[in-house]
Motif scaffolding. Structure first.
Motif, PDB file in Angstrom:
ATOM      1  N   LEU A  23       0.857  -1.258  -0.100  1.00 28.22           N
ATOM      2  CA  LEU A  23      -0.129   0.020  -0.013  1.00 28.22           C
ATOM      3  C   LEU A  23       0.972   1.074  -0.073  1.00 28.22           C
ATOM      4  CD1 LEU A  23      -2.768  -1.277   2.446  1.00 28.22           C
ATOM      5  CD2 LEU A  23      -3.069  -0.779  -0.177  1.00 28.22           C
ATOM      6  N   LEU A  26       1.520   2.089  -3.672  1.00 27.70           N
ATOM      7  CA  LEU A  26       0.387   2.447  -4.085  1.00 27.70           C
ATOM      8  C   LEU A  26       0.427   3.665  -3.722  1.00 27.70           C
ATOM      9  CD1 LEU A  26      -2.174  -0.427  -3.678  1.00 27.70           C
ATOM     10  CD2 LEU A  26      -1.181   0.504  -5.778  1.00 27.70           C
ATOM     11  N   ARG A  31      -2.158   6.442  -5.954  1.00 27.76           N
ATOM     12  CA  ARG A  31      -3.493   5.527  -6.214  1.00 27.76           C
ATOM     13  C   ARG A  31      -4.382   5.008  -4.749  1.00 27.76           C
ATOM     14  NH1 ARG A  31      -1.976   1.724 -10.330  1.00 27.76           N
ATOM     15  NH2 ARG A  31      -4.432   1.278 -10.140  1.00 27.76           N
ATOM     16  N   LEU A  32      -4.160   5.825  -3.981  1.00 26.79           N
ATOM     17  CA  LEU A  32      -4.952   5.655  -2.758  1.00 26.79           C
ATOM     18  C   LEU A  32      -5.743   6.853  -2.480  1.00 26.79           C
ATOM     19  CD1 LEU A  32      -2.552   3.832  -0.126  1.00 26.79           C
ATOM     20  CD2 LEU A  32      -4.487   2.806  -1.690  1.00 26.79           C
ATOM     21  N   ALA A  40      -5.418   2.865   4.526  1.00 30.52           N
ATOM     22  CA  ALA A  40      -6.099   2.036   3.701  1.00 30.52           C
ATOM     23  C   ALA A  40      -5.981   0.549   4.129  1.00 30.52           C
ATOM     24  CB  ALA A  40      -5.404   2.166   2.346  1.00 30.52           C
ATOM     25  N   MET A  44      -8.931  -2.000   4.773  1.00 28.38           N
ATOM     26  CA  MET A  44      -8.797  -3.418   3.997  1.00 28.38           C
ATOM     27  C   MET A  44      -9.087  -4.482   5.285  1.00 28.38           C
ATOM     28  SD  MET A  44      -6.043  -5.112   1.352  1.00 28.38           S
ATOM     29  CE  MET A  44      -6.398  -4.013   0.110  1.00 28.38           C
ATOM     30  N   VAL A  74     -13.060  -7.281  -2.655  1.00 31.79           N
ATOM     31  CA  VAL A  74     -11.709  -6.651  -2.464  1.00 31.79           C
ATOM     32  C   VAL A  74     -11.452  -5.868  -3.636  1.00 31.79           C
ATOM     33  CG1 VAL A  74      -8.917  -7.153  -2.362  1.00 31.79           C
ATOM     34  CG2 VAL A  74     -10.734  -8.774  -0.999  1.00 31.79           C
ATOM     35  N   GLU A  75     -11.728  -6.027  -4.927  1.00 30.04           N
ATOM     36  CA  GLU A  75     -11.591  -5.348  -5.868  1.00 30.04           C
ATOM     37  C   GLU A  75     -12.434  -3.986  -5.798  1.00 30.04           C
ATOM     38  OE1 GLU A  75     -12.841  -7.769  -9.273  1.00 30.04           O
ATOM     39  OE2 GLU A  75     -10.879  -9.071  -9.177  1.00 30.04           O
ATOM     40  N   LEU A  78     -10.533  -1.807  -3.496  1.00 29.79           N
ATOM     41  CA  LEU A  78      -9.334  -1.298  -4.131  1.00 29.79           C
ATOM     42  C   LEU A  78      -9.720  -0.208  -4.975  1.00 29.79           C
ATOM     43  CD1 LEU A  78      -7.127  -4.636  -4.577  1.00 29.79           C
ATOM     44  CD2 LEU A  78      -6.778  -2.563  -3.017  1.00 29.79           C
ATOM     45  N   ARG A  79     -10.733  -0.347  -5.846  1.00 30.18           N
ATOM     46  CA  ARG A  79     -11.186   0.721  -6.825  1.00 30.18           C
ATOM     47  C   ARG A  79     -11.670   2.096  -5.854  1.00 30.18           C
ATOM     48  NH1 ARG A  79     -14.945  -2.578  -9.209  1.00 30.18           N
ATOM     49  NH2 ARG A  79     -13.844  -4.389  -9.934  1.00 30.18           N
ATOM     50  N   LEU A  81     -10.517   2.960  -2.978  1.00 33.40           N
ATOM     51  CA  LEU A  81      -9.416   3.566  -2.421  1.00 33.40           C
ATOM     52  C   LEU A  81      -8.616   4.571  -3.374  1.00 33.40           C
ATOM     53  CD1 LEU A  81      -7.633   0.560  -0.302  1.00 33.40           C
ATOM     54  CD2 LEU A  81      -8.992   2.516   0.545  1.00 33.40           C
ATOM     55  N   GLU A  82      -9.048   4.183  -4.807  1.00 28.38           N
ATOM     56  CA  GLU A  82      -8.314   5.242  -5.871  1.00 28.38           C
ATOM     57  C   GLU A  82      -8.967   6.476  -5.740  1.00 28.38           C
ATOM     58  OE1 GLU A  82      -6.259   3.708  -9.370  1.00 28.38           O
ATOM     59  OE2 GLU A  82      -7.601   2.110  -8.899  1.00 28.38           O
TER      60      GLU A  82
END
Length: 87
Positions: A23, A26, A31-32, A40, A44, A74-75, A78-79, A81-82
C-alpha cells in the motif's frame, strides 16, 4: 476474552507489514486517493475480517461462490481507495 501479549502484537504487525509495504507503493504512485497506507490497510483489514466472519457463518454461500464474492469485494474496495478523500 483473548488478550494479545507483546509477542502476539509483534507477530501480527510482522504479518501485516507486506500489506502496508504494498500500500505504501500505491500511495507513492498516488493510487490511494490521498490516504495513508496505514489507513487503507486498516480499511482492508476491516473488510477482510468481516468477510471472514460471514464466510465462517455460511452467509457468503447464499450469494453463490464465496471465492468470487471475496474477489468482488476486495476489487471494489481497491477501486474505491483510488477515489480522492472528500472533506
Amino acid at each position: 476474552g483473548f488478550e494479545p501479549d507483546p509477542d502476539d502484537v509483534r507477530l501480527g504487525r510482522q504479518a501485516f507489514s507486506p500489506v502496508i509495504e504494498t500500500l505504501d507503493r500505491l500511495a507513492s504512485a498516488d493510487r490511494l486517493g490521498g490516504r495513508t497506507a496505514e489507513r487503507a490497510g486498516t480499511q482492508m483489514w476491516a473488510l477482510v475480517h468481516g468477510l471472514t466472519s460471514l464466510e465462517l457463518l455460511g452467509v457468503l454461500e447464499a450469494h453463490g461462490d464465496p471465492e468470487a464474492f471475496w474477489r468482488e469485494a476486495v476489487e471494489t474496495l481497491l477501486r474505491g481507495l483510488e477515489q480522492p478523500l472528500k472533506d
